[in-house]
Scaffold this active site. Sequence first.
Site, PDB file in Angstrom:
ATOM      1  N   LYS A 173      -2.224   4.634  14.366  1.00  0.00           N
ATOM      2  CA  LYS A 173      -3.217   3.590  14.098  1.00  0.00           C
ATOM      3  C   LYS A 173      -2.665   2.604  13.082  1.00  0.00           C
ATOM      4  O   LYS A 173      -2.475   2.931  11.916  1.00  0.00           O
ATOM      5  CB  LYS A 173      -4.530   4.176  13.576  1.00  0.00           C
ATOM      6  CG  LYS A 173      -5.678   3.134  13.655  1.00  0.00           C
ATOM      7  CD  LYS A 173      -6.859   3.495  12.805  1.00  0.00           C
ATOM      8  CE  LYS A 173      -6.747   2.984  11.401  1.00  0.00           C
ATOM      9  NZ  LYS A 173      -6.768   1.497  11.284  1.00  0.00           N
ATOM     10  N   GLU A 225       1.630   8.289   1.106  1.00  0.00           N
ATOM     11  CA  GLU A 225       2.527   7.389   0.385  1.00  0.00           C
ATOM     12  C   GLU A 225       1.659   6.227  -0.066  1.00  0.00           C
ATOM     13  O   GLU A 225       1.209   5.416   0.750  1.00  0.00           O
ATOM     14  CB  GLU A 225       3.670   6.930   1.297  1.00  0.00           C
ATOM     15  CG  GLU A 225       4.884   6.405   0.537  1.00  0.00           C
ATOM     16  CD  GLU A 225       4.820   4.915   0.289  1.00  0.00           C
ATOM     17  OE1 GLU A 225       4.385   4.540  -0.835  1.00  0.00           O
ATOM     18  OE2 GLU A 225       5.171   4.138   1.175  1.00  0.00           O
ATOM     19  N   CYS A 277       4.907  -1.472  -1.778  1.00  0.00           N
ATOM     20  CA  CYS A 277       4.601  -0.383  -2.700  1.00  0.00           C
ATOM     21  C   CYS A 277       5.655  -0.215  -3.792  1.00  0.00           C
ATOM     22  O   CYS A 277       5.332   0.204  -4.901  1.00  0.00           O
ATOM     23  CB  CYS A 277       4.441   0.922  -1.924  1.00  0.00           C
ATOM     24  SG  CYS A 277       5.874   1.333  -0.901  1.00  0.00           S
ATOM     25  N   GLU A 299      -2.210  -1.845  -9.919  1.00  0.00           N
ATOM     26  CA  GLU A 299      -1.355  -2.387  -8.876  1.00  0.00           C
ATOM     27  C   GLU A 299      -1.906  -3.736  -8.423  1.00  0.00           C
ATOM     28  O   GLU A 299      -3.023  -3.825  -7.918  1.00  0.00           O
ATOM     29  CB  GLU A 299      -1.264  -1.433  -7.686  1.00  0.00           C
ATOM     30  CG  GLU A 299      -0.287  -1.923  -6.637  1.00  0.00           C
ATOM     31  CD  GLU A 299      -0.125  -0.963  -5.473  1.00  0.00           C
ATOM     32  OE1 GLU A 299       1.002  -0.814  -4.985  1.00  0.00           O
ATOM     33  OE2 GLU A 299      -1.132  -0.362  -5.058  1.00  0.00           O
TER      34      GLU A 299
END
Length: 497
Positions: free
Chosen positions: A187, A261, A295, A394
Amino acid sequence: MSGTGEFTRTELFWDGAWRRPRSTRRLDLVSPSTEALLGSVPDADEEDVDAAVRSARTALAPGSEWTRLPQADRAEAIERLALALQARDQPIKELLAHEIGRPLHTPPRPNRAAEILRYYATLARTREVERTRPSPDPRPAGAVRSSRVRYEPVGVTAAIVPYNGTLEMGLYKVGPALATGGSVVFKPSPQAPLEAYHLAEAAVEAGIPPGVINVVTGGARAGRALVEHPGTDLVAFTGSTPTGRMIAESCGRALKPVVLELGGKSAALVLEDADLDHFSRMVPYLCFTFAGQNCFIHSRILAPRSRYDEVVDAVVTAARSITVGDPFDPDTRMGPLISAEHRDRVEDMIRTGTAEGAVVATGGGRPGHLSRGWYLEPTVFAHADNHMSISREEVFGPVTAVIPYEDEEEAVELANDSEYGLAGSVWTADPARGEALAARIDSGSVGVNTYGFNSAAPLCGRRASGLGGELGPESLHVYTRYQSLHLTDSDRATAPA
């Protein structure tokens, strides 16, 4: 929006063929560089997800084509898939420029998707399927003398991937699943689903047996259905930390293995003897790759107070050298952010950084020459500290903060003072010193005078950056389940002593 456009797709993929979805809902796709409608894809519902999962389970039924394939033949099938994706390299690059605004004319590099698959084909060819182990403490006659440990595929993997790396990060999951003999329901992000159609088409071209690779597009409803489906045996997710926590909680209740992750707040530790020219040349990659939507982005730069102004100047010079613009322009090195909402969020973070006392050394606004698209300038904060929001949260945008330190001990302390632990780097003229410091940084991967990815080395986030690991031979353990067959040297077993 109407949902029509050049890139409209109407079907999903399971059991080796294109299928009309049960759901009638659609996801509109909008170009982040022009704000024009690109097309739409199905927004799958629970019934669509169930059909895809059932297809994946059927592919693993005893006696199926995939389960009967010898190990060498499975490796060849993975290599054929790599070749099929390699042949689609240019169309996929053009699609990425449309769909996510990634610059088309970046310096050439090998096809990462094909590289990852070839690596896993090698592992599939050499992987052990069983091993006999003698008992270290032999019991009386008739008791266990040895055990045959069998390595089996974990089963059906739910692979859920983000917009900034549909194929690359997806194949971190598909590769080991196929190498161990498992199947996948894939997906993609609702913001960038089109690459997944190339994966399905390549699977057909490569002759991957029906049901081994299945693709469903959709939003949170489809993702939740896939995670919670009793027919999925493992969830492999790359994305935000808040979503990862929800997935981990759901999988924990079901006692279902999960690989996550997640986000990062990586630090580049610049020592006083660092070659700033070399570091400056790396800054566009380290801090501003894909407009900071990655990331591993080094959104904190730790600079010795004795050279603080030099480091700030070097980072500012590098940021100003980046050409922001149309992803199809050969001169462009940074495109837009993925959506208007995401740009608004990053701009809020920039305003918060200023309010908390950091100083914008360059950037901070929207490029004046671009009237359409969700663009932001590469932004560098000076006079930041590690307690500010821009140093702790972040941002996932083209923003980095330069933070001063007094000595090595403080530098390591600052690098580790984060809830995240994904990546990082050390920059020094003394590689041995750099390696020693890198070993003290509490992150899953650290570079010395560089940063990058190696398919043969695991990528493992720590703390809020993830759970489990991807890449390297270590990743095969995640996609493997074990059975121990206990044996005796006697025809007649007796109770153990």
